[in-house]
Design a protein around this motif. Structure first.
Motif, short mmCIF file in Angstrom:
data_model
loop_
_atom_site.label_atom_id
_atom_site.label_comp_id
_atom_site.label_asym_id
_atom_site.label_seq_id
_atom_site.Cartn_x
_atom_site.Cartn_y
_atom_site.Cartn_z
N ARG A 87 1.29 -0.90 -0.31
CA ARG A 87 0.06 0.06 -0.70
C ARG A 87 0.64 1.41 0.18
O ARG A 87 0.83 2.33 -1.03
N ALA A 88 2.28 1.05 0.53
CA ALA A 88 2.53 2.53 0.86
C ALA A 88 3.71 2.62 0.01
O ALA A 88 3.24 3.59 -0.73
N SER A 89 3.92 1.87 -0.83
CA SER A 89 3.92 1.98 -2.05
C SER A 89 3.26 2.07 -3.79
O SER A 89 3.69 2.78 -4.12
N GLN A 90 2.83 1.54 -3.37
CA GLN A 90 1.31 2.37 -4.95
C GLN A 90 1.23 3.83 -3.99
O GLN A 90 1.46 3.82 -5.35
N ILE A 91 0.86 4.66 -3.04
CA ILE A 91 0.75 5.49 -3.03
C ILE A 91 1.90 6.50 -3.44
O ILE A 91 1.83 7.26 -4.60
N ASN A 92 3.56 5.82 -3.01
CA ASN A 92 4.42 7.03 -2.92
C ASN A 92 4.35 6.51 -5.10
O ASN A 92 5.89 7.07 -5.52
N GLY A 93 3.90 5.44 -5.60
CA GLY A 93 4.39 4.93 -7.04
C GLY A 93 5.69 4.80 -7.47
O GLY A 93 6.51 4.54 -8.32
N CYS A 94 6.02 3.78 -6.37
CA CYS A 94 7.39 3.14 -6.28
C CYS A 94 7.19 1.46 -6.87
O CYS A 94 6.83 0.53 -6.59
N GLY A 95 7.26 1.34 -8.31
CA GLY A 95 7.00 0.46 -8.67
C GLY A 95 8.18 -1.37 -8.67
O GLY A 95 7.41 -1.77 -8.66
N PHE A 96 9.16 -0.28 -8.32
CA PHE A 96 10.34 -1.70 -8.52
C PHE A 96 9.72 -2.53 -7.14
O PHE A 96 9.22 -3.70 -6.64
N CYS A 97 9.22 -1.35 -5.72
CA CYS A 97 8.50 -1.69 -4.31
C CYS A 97 6.73 -1.97 -4.86
O CYS A 97 6.89 -3.75 -4.42
N VAL A 98 6.21 -2.36 -5.45
CA VAL A 98 5.53 -3.55 -5.79
C VAL A 98 5.27 -4.11 -6.23
O VAL A 98 4.67 -5.43 -6.13
N ASP A 99 6.54 -4.03 -6.98
CA ASP A 99 5.91 -5.65 -7.63
C ASP A 99 7.33 -7.09 -7.20
O ASP A 99 6.92 -7.51 -7.37
N MET A 100 8.13 -5.93 -6.01
CA MET A 100 8.67 -7.03 -4.72
C MET A 100 7.22 -7.01 -4.40
O MET A 100 7.84 -8.53 -3.86
N HIS A 101 7.01 -6.50 -3.83
CA HIS A 101 6.59 -7.11 -2.46
C HIS A 101 4.73 -7.94 -2.30
O HIS A 101 4.68 -8.50 -2.30
N THR A 102 4.39 -7.31 -4.19
CA THR A 102 2.93 -8.63 -4.83
C THR A 102 4.19 -9.62 -4.58
O THR A 102 3.29 -10.96 -4.28
N LYS A 103 5.16 -10.16 -5.10
CA LYS A 103 5.40 -11.01 -5.95
C LYS A 103 6.37 -11.68 -4.20
O LYS A 103 5.82 -13.27 -4.09
N ASP A 104 6.25 -11.12 -3.78
CA ASP A 104 7.02 -11.69 -2.43
C ASP A 104 5.47 -12.45 -1.20
O ASP A 104 5.24 -13.58 -1.24
N ALA A 105 4.37 -11.37 -1.34
CA ALA A 105 3.56 -11.73 -0.91
C ALA A 105 2.30 -13.01 -1.68
O ALA A 105 2.11 -13.93 -1.06
N ALA A 106 2.33 -13.06 -2.77
CA ALA A 106 2.41 -14.40 -3.48
C ALA A 106 3.34 -15.46 -3.88
O ALA A 106 2.09 -17.28 -2.62
N HIS A 107 4.52 -15.42 -3.81
CA HIS A 107 4.81 -16.34 -2.95
C HIS A 107 4.78 -16.87 -1.64
O HIS A 107 4.93 -18.26 -1.81
N ALA A 108 4.18 -16.18 -0.80
CA ALA A 108 3.92 -16.74 0.90
C ALA A 108 2.92 -17.95 1.04
O ALA A 108 2.61 -17.56 1.74
N GLY A 109 2.10 -17.34 0.07
CA GLY A 109 0.58 -18.01 -0.48
C GLY A 109 -0.41 -16.84 0.07
O GLY A 109 -1.70 -17.75 0.02
#
Length: 160
Positions: A46-68
């Motif tokens: 959510r913070a990464s979406q607000i800040n427009g940080c594509g790198f972190c949105v990419d990383m954390h959505t993938k990490d979250a999906a990987h964790a289930g």
């Protein structure tokens, strides 16, 4: 389409690399806190979406999906207020994240009401972890946005 290149490759600059290593170390300490990992990833997204940080949105959505984490929940993070898939505790964390990220948008920063709602769901150690996590992801976002770190190539676990 032209490939986006970072203005400053953080991993190649000794000052930036040392700073990032310390941020990563801080993140490890928070990962070991009592704050649920699902909540931690939602906050980072959510913070990464607000800040427009594509790198972190990419990383954390993938990490979250990987964790289930489910695709439905990941797809609804930006619209969490209208979504029924988040717990009351997660909603309180997301609201605190939004106010803690958008400090300049509100004269008083985080409202007492938002703080009290978060305090209903998290104990003092979890609140400390949550506030620290919000500060940390905002620091990562700013590093990545300012230096234009490209998004889309992250694979879960690639940084250790």
């Amino acid at each position: 389409m032209e490939a986006l290149e970072a203005r400053l490759p953080l991993q190649d600059n000794p000052v930036a690399a040392a700073f990032v290593r310390r941020l990563v170390s801080a993140n490890k300490a928070l990962a070991e806190s009592g704050l649920p990992m699902a909540t931690q990833e939602l906050v980072k997204i959510r913070a990464s979406q607000i800040n427009g940080c594509g790198f972190c949105v990419d990383m954390h959505t993938k990490d979250a999906a990987h964790a289930g984490e489910t695709a439905v929940r990941l797809n609804l993070v930006a619209a969490w207020r209208e979504a029924t898939v988040f717990t009351e505790a997660e909603r309180a964390a997301l609201e605190l994240t939004e106010q803690g990220t958008r400090l300049a948008d509100a004269a008083g920063g985080v409202t007492d009401e938002v703080w009290a709602n978060a305090a209903k769901h998290y104990d003092e150690d979890q609140l400390a972890a949550l506030v620290s996590l919000i500060a940390l992801i905002n620091a990562f976002n700013r590093l990545n946005v300012i230096t234009r770190q490209p998004a889309g190539h992250y694979e879960p676990g690639m940084f250790g």
